[in-house]
Design a protein around this motif. Structure first.
Motif, mmCIF file in Angstrom:
data_model
loop_
_atom_site.group_PDB
_atom_site.id
_atom_site.type_symbol
_atom_site.label_atom_id
_atom_site.label_comp_id
_atom_site.label_asym_id
_atom_site.label_seq_id
_atom_site.Cartn_x
_atom_site.Cartn_y
_atom_site.Cartn_z
ATOM 1 N N VAL A 268 0.789 -1.192 -0.236
ATOM 2 C CA VAL A 268 -0.052 -0.109 0.080
ATOM 3 C C VAL A 268 0.983 1.304 0.089
ATOM 4 O O VAL A 268 0.417 2.234 -0.192
ATOM 5 C CB VAL A 268 -1.163 -0.065 1.073
ATOM 6 C CG1 VAL A 268 -1.916 -1.169 1.034
ATOM 7 C CG2 VAL A 268 -0.081 -0.158 2.459
ATOM 8 N N MET A 269 2.085 1.181 0.306
ATOM 9 C CA MET A 269 3.053 2.107 0.432
ATOM 10 C C MET A 269 3.514 2.545 -0.935
ATOM 11 O O MET A 269 3.725 3.809 -1.407
ATOM 12 C CB MET A 269 4.163 2.261 1.428
ATOM 13 C CG MET A 269 3.713 1.894 2.763
ATOM 14 S SD MET A 269 2.554 3.401 3.428
ATOM 15 C CE MET A 269 2.124 2.663 4.993
ATOM 16 N N CYS A 270 4.201 1.598 -1.739
ATOM 17 C CA CYS A 270 4.774 1.742 -2.956
ATOM 18 C C CYS A 270 3.775 1.469 -4.085
ATOM 19 O O CYS A 270 4.293 1.522 -5.323
ATOM 20 C CB CYS A 270 6.149 1.180 -2.956
ATOM 21 S SG CYS A 270 5.821 -0.438 -3.044
ATOM 22 N N THR A 280 14.535 1.827 -1.620
ATOM 23 C CA THR A 280 13.514 0.496 -1.533
ATOM 24 C C THR A 280 12.440 0.868 -0.632
ATOM 25 O O THR A 280 12.777 1.442 0.904
ATOM 26 C CB THR A 280 14.577 -0.422 -0.906
ATOM 27 O OG1 THR A 280 15.561 -0.851 -1.721
ATOM 28 C CG2 THR A 280 13.903 -1.651 -0.576
ATOM 29 N N CYS A 281 11.217 0.414 -0.505
ATOM 30 C CA CYS A 281 10.054 0.762 0.163
ATOM 31 C C CYS A 281 10.634 -0.130 1.627
ATOM 32 O O CYS A 281 10.679 -1.280 1.697
ATOM 33 C CB CYS A 281 8.709 0.118 -0.426
ATOM 34 S SG CYS A 281 7.411 0.099 0.487
ATOM 35 N N ARG A 282 10.374 0.830 2.537
ATOM 36 C CA ARG A 282 10.612 0.184 3.879
ATOM 37 C C ARG A 282 9.404 -0.735 4.381
ATOM 38 O O ARG A 282 9.795 -1.535 5.018
ATOM 39 C CB ARG A 282 10.776 1.402 4.934
ATOM 40 C CG ARG A 282 9.231 2.070 4.885
ATOM 41 C CD ARG A 282 9.571 3.422 6.043
ATOM 42 N NE ARG A 282 8.252 4.028 6.159
ATOM 43 C CZ ARG A 282 7.422 3.920 6.986
ATOM 44 N NH1 ARG A 282 7.266 2.608 7.455
ATOM 45 N NH2 ARG A 282 6.298 4.629 6.858
ATOM 46 N N CYS A 284 7.564 -2.925 2.396
ATOM 47 C CA CYS A 284 7.653 -4.437 1.655
ATOM 48 C C CYS A 284 9.165 -4.891 1.262
ATOM 49 O O CYS A 284 8.985 -5.956 0.743
ATOM 50 C CB CYS A 284 6.877 -4.297 0.462
ATOM 51 S SG CYS A 284 7.632 -3.171 -0.986
ATOM 52 N N LYS A 285 9.888 -3.905 1.845
ATOM 53 C CA LYS A 285 11.421 -4.306 1.733
ATOM 54 C C LYS A 285 11.659 -4.598 0.316
ATOM 55 O O LYS A 285 12.463 -5.514 -0.102
ATOM 56 C CB LYS A 285 11.837 -5.547 2.527
ATOM 57 C CG LYS A 285 11.418 -5.289 3.924
ATOM 58 C CD LYS A 285 12.116 -4.326 4.571
ATOM 59 C CE LYS A 285 11.979 -4.275 6.011
ATOM 60 N NZ LYS A 285 10.706 -4.161 6.375
ATOM 61 N N GLY A 286 11.297 -3.956 -0.773
ATOM 62 C CA GLY A 286 11.552 -4.109 -2.114
ATOM 63 C C GLY A 286 10.708 -5.172 -2.688
ATOM 64 O O GLY A 286 10.994 -5.171 -4.029
ATOM 65 N N THR A 287 10.124 -5.939 -2.111
ATOM 66 C CA THR A 287 9.289 -7.051 -2.835
ATOM 67 C C THR A 287 7.850 -6.598 -3.455
ATOM 68 O O THR A 287 7.571 -7.239 -4.351
ATOM 69 C CB THR A 287 8.847 -8.251 -1.805
ATOM 70 O OG1 THR A 287 8.066 -7.713 -0.925
ATOM 71 C CG2 THR A 287 10.045 -8.656 -1.065
ATOM 72 N N GLY A 288 7.320 -5.459 -3.298
ATOM 73 C CA GLY A 288 6.045 -5.024 -3.906
ATOM 74 C C GLY A 288 5.095 -5.834 -3.089
ATOM 75 O O GLY A 288 3.618 -5.558 -3.470
ATOM 76 N N TRP A 289 4.961 -6.586 -2.048
ATOM 77 C CA TRP A 289 4.079 -7.579 -1.540
ATOM 78 C C TRP A 289 4.166 -7.404 0.146
ATOM 79 O O TRP A 289 5.202 -7.312 0.532
ATOM 80 C CB TRP A 289 3.876 -8.727 -1.835
ATOM 81 C CG TRP A 289 3.896 -9.109 -3.461
ATOM 82 C CD1 TRP A 289 4.760 -9.302 -4.525
ATOM 83 C CD2 TRP A 289 2.506 -9.283 -4.066
ATOM 84 N NE1 TRP A 289 4.224 -9.312 -5.443
ATOM 85 C CE2 TRP A 289 2.921 -9.422 -5.520
ATOM 86 C CE3 TRP A 289 1.088 -9.207 -3.485
ATOM 87 C CZ2 TRP A 289 1.767 -9.565 -6.326
ATOM 88 C CZ3 TRP A 289 0.423 -9.577 -4.792
ATOM 89 C CH2 TRP A 289 0.531 -9.581 -5.960
#
Length: 350
Positions: A268-270, A280-282, A284-289
């Motif tokens: 929901v953040m990225c 890198t999204c904090r 999802c740690k870059g996974t997108g999920w």
């Protein structure tokens, strides 16, 4: 007129003149009260003069008493008049500071706690999909909390590091899944219930607390499939996080469902991209999920525990942590903020 009476009356006249001369010296209500005590208090000037009344002749006392009452009324009247003037002056100063063009001050508005808001929203969505509310005890027995849910005595979920025991066979419920058992024991299929409530586990850090809130869902009927489960949860997730939210199921294990799955949603953040502003999204740690809940088809052993025929009925169950959903929905990164009662945090949800 005797000399004693003359001296007494002169003292009263002097007291009245002294009080009148003090007009304007008291600039506040506090100072005026001090002046009142000085003249009319139990040890004040009037009381000191009245202490000489007993030494007068009996024939002089009526005239002395009458004069004393007149002076007391005069002094009281003066002080009361000055008090009214001070009140009027204070009101005038307040009015002079009043600016009718300024916007009014809104009273502080309270609100429901964010966890309550999210729990109510989730429950409302699921009730709209046909589920009913179910409630049960937070102090649960071993059979409802573990055994009937296909967790025998040697199951790892019973570890003392996870479960808060009241006694050997009584625990603080570790999930609201026990309501699956209680609901199925009360009725024959079809069964469609949700069980929101508090649960307890021995855990405490940025993302875990010893007490948290969970909502368990259960649907049992003939010919219920994994497709029904996926469709239900997809609708639910998109109602909560928006219509563009992607959903995926990952194989997993839960003792009371088979097959079981973890449900992830696009971050929901990225927006599922894995990064925000080139970083890198904090969340999802870059996974997108991000993981949102666990689910699966009800294990046949659970049906046997409640007397349902697994050859006739099938069903699905799912469970989610309300705080987890609230953190994702509102962008909160520390679970402890829900329990610190910081008004600066809570008033954002008013």
């Amino acid at each position: 007129m005797s000399s004693e009476l003359k001296s007494f009356l002169e003292g009263l006249d002097s007291l009245a003149q002294d009080c009148a001369s003090r007009k304007g010296q008291a600039c506040s209500l506090k100072e005026l009260e001090e002046l009142r005590i000085e003249f009319l208090g139990r040890k004040g000037k009037l009381a000191q003069i009245m202490g000489r009344l007993g030494k007068l002749d009996v024939a002089d006392k009526p005239a002395a008493g009458k004069k004393a009452n007149e002076v007391k009324q005069a002094v009281t009247g003066m002080i009361d008049a000055w008090e009214a003037e001070l009140h009027a002056a204070e009101s005038g100063q307040a009015l002079s500071r009043f600016d009718p063009s300024m916007p009014g001050r809104k009273p502080w508005a309270g609100s429901l706690h964010p966890v309550t808001l999210v729990m109510d929203e989730i429950a409302s969505i699921l009730v709209g999909l046909g589920f009913e509310h179910a409630a049960g005890p937070e102090v649960e027995n071993d059979w409802h909390n573990f055994e009937a849910l296909n967790m025998p005595p040697d199951h790892p979920a019973r570890d003392m590091q996870d479960t808060l025991y009241v006694s050997d066979k009584i625990v603080l419920r570790t999930h609201t899944s026990g309501m699956q058992i209680r609901s199925m024991l009360k009725r024959k299929p079809p069964v469609a219930v949700i069980a929101p409530g508090k649960v307890y586990r021995r855990d405490s850090d940025l993302t875990h607390t010893p007490m948290f809130h969970q909502i368990e869902g259960l649907l049992v009927d003939r010919n219920v499939s994994m497709g029904d489960l996926r469709g239900t949860l997809t609708v639910f997730v998109r109602k909560v996080f928006g219509p563009k939210t992607e959903v995926r199921f990952r194989p997993s294990f839960f003792p009371f469902t088979e097959p079981s799955a973890e449900v992830d949603i696009s971050c929901v953040m990225c927006g599922g991209k894995g990064e925000t502003d080139g970083k890198t999204c904090r969340v999802c740690k870059g996974t997108g999920w991000v993981e949102i809940l666990g689910c699966g088809m009800v294990d046949p052993n659970v049906f046997k525990s409640v007397g349902y025929d697994p050859e006739v009925y099938t069903g699905f169950a799912f469970g989610l942590g309300v705080e987890r959903v609230a953190m994702l929905k509102y962008g909160i990164n520390d679970l402890r903020m829900f329990f610190e009662n910081d008004v600066r945090f809570l008033e954002q949800f008013a």
